[in-house]
Design a protein around this motif. Structure first.
Motif, PDB file in Angstrom:
ATOM      1  N   PRO A 118      -9.590  -2.641  -2.138  1.00  0.00           N
ATOM      2  CA  PRO A 118      -8.435  -3.558  -2.040  1.00  0.00           C
ATOM      3  C   PRO A 118      -8.742  -4.920  -2.651  1.00  0.00           C
ATOM      4  O   PRO A 118      -9.867  -5.392  -2.632  1.00  0.00           O
ATOM      5  N   VAL A 119      -7.688  -5.547  -3.188  1.00  0.00           N
ATOM      6  CA  VAL A 119      -7.816  -6.818  -3.904  1.00  0.00           C
ATOM      7  C   VAL A 119      -7.713  -7.971  -2.915  1.00  0.00           C
ATOM      8  O   VAL A 119      -6.932  -7.909  -1.978  1.00  0.00           O
ATOM      9  N   LYS A 128      -2.670   2.484   6.593  1.00  0.00           N
ATOM     10  CA  LYS A 128      -2.370   3.291   5.408  1.00  0.00           C
ATOM     11  C   LYS A 128      -2.602   4.755   5.764  1.00  0.00           C
ATOM     12  O   LYS A 128      -3.597   5.119   6.392  1.00  0.00           O
ATOM     13  N   GLN A 129      -1.649   5.605   5.379  1.00  0.00           N
ATOM     14  CA  GLN A 129      -1.720   7.036   5.695  1.00  0.00           C
ATOM     15  C   GLN A 129      -1.600   7.794   4.404  1.00  0.00           C
ATOM     16  O   GLN A 129      -0.544   7.774   3.796  1.00  0.00           O
ATOM     17  N   ASP A 130      -2.628   8.518   3.965  1.00  0.00           N
ATOM     18  CA  ASP A 130      -2.674   9.238   2.680  1.00  0.00           C
ATOM     19  C   ASP A 130      -2.088   8.385   1.556  1.00  0.00           C
ATOM     20  O   ASP A 130      -2.615   7.391   1.146  1.00  0.00           O
ATOM     21  N   ASP A 131      -0.898   8.808   1.086  1.00  0.00           N
ATOM     22  CA  ASP A 131      -0.257   8.110  -0.036  1.00  0.00           C
ATOM     23  C   ASP A 131       0.646   6.980   0.398  1.00  0.00           C
ATOM     24  O   ASP A 131       1.190   6.282  -0.436  1.00  0.00           O
ATOM     25  N   GLN A 184       4.987  -3.455   8.908  1.00  0.00           N
ATOM     26  CA  GLN A 184       5.811  -3.862  10.041  1.00  0.00           C
ATOM     27  C   GLN A 184       6.800  -4.918   9.582  1.00  0.00           C
ATOM     28  O   GLN A 184       6.416  -5.965   9.075  1.00  0.00           O
ATOM     29  N   MET A 185       8.084  -4.636   9.750  1.00  0.00           N
ATOM     30  CA  MET A 185       9.147  -5.515   9.262  1.00  0.00           C
ATOM     31  C   MET A 185       9.334  -6.704  10.209  1.00  0.00           C
ATOM     32  O   MET A 185       8.829  -6.677  11.338  1.00  0.00           O
ATOM     33  N   LEU A 202       1.326  -2.122  -3.068  1.00  0.00           N
ATOM     34  CA  LEU A 202       0.984  -2.063  -1.637  1.00  0.00           C
ATOM     35  C   LEU A 202      -0.356  -1.377  -1.417  1.00  0.00           C
ATOM     36  O   LEU A 202      -1.098  -1.718  -0.501  1.00  0.00           O
ATOM     37  N   GLY A 203      -0.684  -0.413  -2.266  1.00  0.00           N
ATOM     38  CA  GLY A 203      -1.956   0.288  -2.110  1.00  0.00           C
ATOM     39  C   GLY A 203      -3.162  -0.575  -2.423  1.00  0.00           C
ATOM     40  O   GLY A 203      -4.264  -0.297  -1.973  1.00  0.00           O
ATOM     41  N   ALA A 204      -2.956  -1.648  -3.190  1.00  0.00           N
ATOM     42  CA  ALA A 204      -4.070  -2.503  -3.592  1.00  0.00           C
ATOM     43  C   ALA A 204      -4.376  -3.587  -2.572  1.00  0.00           C
ATOM     44  O   ALA A 204      -5.392  -4.255  -2.660  1.00  0.00           O
ATOM     45  N   LEU A 205      -3.481  -3.785  -1.597  1.00  0.00           N
ATOM     46  CA  LEU A 205      -3.676  -4.893  -0.660  1.00  0.00           C
ATOM     47  C   LEU A 205      -4.379  -4.400   0.597  1.00  0.00           C
ATOM     48  O   LEU A 205      -4.120  -3.290   1.043  1.00  0.00           O
ATOM     49  N   PRO A 206      -5.269  -5.214   1.180  1.00  0.00           N
ATOM     50  CA  PRO A 206      -5.948  -4.773   2.405  1.00  0.00           C
ATOM     51  C   PRO A 206      -4.987  -4.777   3.595  1.00  0.00           C
ATOM     52  O   PRO A 206      -3.971  -5.473   3.579  1.00  0.00           O
TER      53      PRO A 206
END
Lengths: 378, 295
Positions: free
Chosen positions: B156-157, B202-205, B210-211, B167-171
């Motif tokens: 993660p960046v 994070k779950q798989d893909d 949380q909004m 979203l996948g790149a953020l911790p």
């Protein structure tokens, strides 16, 4: 059979003729009372596919003076004008002259009979409140009156022989087209007052240790930002005065800053840096179009530098500048650069207008007249 | 009146239908015509119409106020909207696109401005040749450099406020806003002043965010999101102050008895809803095929 049908009034047609295609009649193109202008899109005959970035009197550069530096490859000396101008500005002027200047300011701001609707006044704390609309002198007219009167005063006070060598024109158009790193850039400006002279202007700048501000790096912004692209343009530069005229060398150019006409595309007020950048690009336009008239369109490095004085004003604040044009080759950051000496934001007066029914002029600054005189006489 | 005279002269013999019944039914039919007009809500606000030009521009756009009316039928759909100060619309670029590989694209913030059409502040940003508006974050100021990238790395960046990453790149635990529903469709969620979403796990893909309403949404990991909390944080805490100020905001007086404990105003205790998967359905339902005996 046919005759029977015709008696009844039923039209009869031969079957073979009915099958044939109808005749195509020619379409008559009715123009109307006058020729409609063609829409200015790709199909127009003057449309050019490569856009040309245009800077006019109405738009300003985003980064102001830094962007103008990059565009014209200029180094800036802040708060420093050539020595001769400083010396001439120190000369004390008789009091009657200052009185005439005050009269000129009052005649521009107060004693003019133009009544036009001035822009609406908005209070940011009370956005819904409509202030009563003020009628008064528009800023274009006010700037015209004050600059013309000041120049006339200076002409009256200077030597007769000197005035004979000078020629004053109002509202002339100058245009210069040049290439910078694959972009075609065009500066199209109107010089509100252009003072030309018989001999080319030259300043002797002998000092070596002038602190110049180097050309800044505008990353991530490109230098062509806020220059709207145009697809209809001509690739020749325009200098307003003919070659055959004796007094064609540009001496001083006066530029007006009208807040109602000059604005940003995102509608926020124009900043001081943007105003200073505007003066630099204007001086560059005049100098380079003159250079192209003498040496031809494709000139790059000039054999002799060209000097142009520039005064920008919005009636109250005065920005003085001297441009030394060495080269028209503005690619990259290395090589010969142009120089811009400037002195900005000098107020002529603090407040002028009708207050409590009386015409008022507060805090007159006598130095401004000194500089204008120096600019005319050098 | 004309209806009365029409029915006075009517002589009806059958006893099952009285003249009065026919009269009444005609009156009801005439007075309540079958008007089709939309219902308020469903994401559509009947407040203003913006006149968008063909190409994106930074120039503030002209707006016509609708005052709660539907532009097609002209009838009032939403009550309580009307009047107020007319603000020009600043066209915000919702697509924070970046390169899919290589270093992220850098953009410079020129100015932070207030927008009359939204609660958050907007930032004028310049990249190369172009100027655009984006939503400003809490600590953004003129001269900041923002980074955008669509690259999905293994690690993660470490992101700064105002940067836009997938979203996948953020911790996990990052505060985000302006989240995309579908990769490439522009930021749709979390725009209001002072709001933010938190990446919980994070779950798989998929990435679960949380909004601001504390509901959990699951997004595709390639959706872009901008890091940080939106500007104008005090907006939620400032009361409107006066009924006149409410009118300046374009809200007309609304009526209706408010009962603290009942109905939609009352307190409700419910179990938390399950995580909602946000995705765009690729399969549309099959159209109906009617088989009938007519050739």
């Amino acid at each position: 059979m046919e005759s029977l049908l015709k008696e009844k009034g039923i039209p009869v047609q031969d079957a073979l003729e009915f099958i044939k295609q109808p005749e195509v009649t020619e379409r008559i193109n009715i123009i109307g009372p006058y020729e409609q202008p063609l829409p200015l899109d790709e199909n127009h005959r003057d449309y050019k596919s490569k856009p040309c970035m245009t800077l006019t009197n109405e738009n300003v550069l985003l980064e102001g003076i830094s962007q103008a530096q990059v565009l014209t490859k200029t180094i800036i000396a802040q708060h420093k004008l050539p020595n001769r101008i400083e010396e001439l500005a120190e000369i004390s002027v008789p009091k009657t002259v200052h009185e005439s200047v005050k009269k000129a300011i009052l005649s521009a701001n107060v004693f003019d009979c133009e009544q036009q609707k001035l822009p609406k006044i908005k209070d940011p704390l009370r956005p819904a409140y409509n202030f009563p609309r003020i009628l008064g002198i528009s800023d274009r007219r006010r700037n015209q009156i004050i600059t013309n009167k000041l120049l006339q005063l200076v002409e009256k006070c200077s030597d007769f022989e000197l005035s004979q060598t000078r020629f004053v024109t109002n509202d002339v158009e100058t245009k210069t087209v040049f290439n910078k790193e694959d972009d075609l850039i065009q500066f199209h400006n109107i010089s509100n007052i252009l003072v030309t002279s018989e001999k080319p202007l030259s300043h002797d700048i002998k000092e070596r240790d002038i602190p110049f501000a180097e050309i800044p790096d505008l990353y991530p912004i490109k230098h062509t930002i806020t220059l709207p692209p145009e697809h209809f343009y001509e690739q020749t530069s325009i200098y307003p005065i003919q070659k055959s005229f004796t007094r064609k060398h540009p001496h001083t150019t006066w530029l007006h800053f009208n807040r109602t006409e000059v604005s940003n595309i995102y509608e926020t007020p124009v900043t001081d840096l943007q105003i200073e950048g505007r003066a630099l690009t204007h001086a560059f336009t005049v100098a380079s179009s003159y250079a192209k008239q003498i040496h031809g369109e494709e000139v790059q490095d000039l054999p002799e530098p060209i000097f142009v004085n520039c005064i920008q004003t919005d009636g109250q604040k005065y920005h003085f500048g001297v441009l030394k044009l060495n080269t028209l080759n503005v690619d990259g950051v290395d090589g010969t650069k142009n120089e811009w000496y400037c002195k900005n934001n000098i107020k002529l007066y603090d407040r002028s207008g009708y207050f409590n029914g009386m015409p008022v002029l507060e805090n007159y600054n006598p130095k401004v007249y000194g500089y204008i005189n120096a600019f005319y006489n050098c | 009146m004309a209806l009365n005279r029409l029915f006075m002269s009517l002589n009806i013999t059958p006893n099952s239908i009285t003249r009065r019944a026919i009269h009444l039914s005609c009156y009801n039919f005439a007075s309540k015509p079958n008007i089709e007009k939309p219902k308020p809500g469903f994401g559509k606000s009947y407040r203003r119409i913006v006149h968008f030009p063909d190409k994106y521009t930074v120039k503030p756009l002209e707006v016509t106020n609708l005052a709660g009316r539907d532009p097609d039928t002209g009838r009032v759909v939403a009550k309580g909207i009307g009047g107020g100060i007319k603000h020009k619309y600043h066209w915000i670029d919702w697509y924070r696109d970046g390169p899919t590989e290589g270093p992220p694209q850098e953009e410079k913030v020129i100015q932070i401005m207030e927008d009359g059409c939204r609660t958050a502040h907007i930032a004028l940003v310049a990249v190369g040749d172009k100027l655009k508006y984006i939503l400003a974050t809490e600590n953004m100021k003129a001269g900041d450099i923002l980074k955008t990238s669509r690259y999905l790395p293994r690690i993660p960046v470490k992101a700064n406020e105002g940067d836009a990453y997938v979203l996948g790149a953020l911790p996990t635990g990052t505060i985000v806003h302006c989240v995309e529903k579908d990769p490439g469709k522009g930021g749709l969620y979390i725009h209001a002043a002072g709001t933010f979403g938190t990446i919980t796990r994070k779950q798989d893909d998929r990435v679960i965010v949380q909004m601001p309403s504390n509901r959990l949404f699951s997004f595709d990991q390639h959706c872009m999101a901008v890091v940080g909390r939106l500007s104008n944080v005090e907006h939620g805490n400032t009361p409107i102050g006066s009924p006149q100020r409410n009118r300046w905001l374009g809200n007309r007086p609304r009526s209706g008895l408010w009962k603290r404990k009942d109905g939609r105003h009352g307190r409700k205790i419910r179990p938390p809803k399950p995580v909602k998967e946000i995705f765009t359905p690729t399969k549309t339902p099959l159209s109906e095929i009617k088989l009938n005996m007519r050739p």
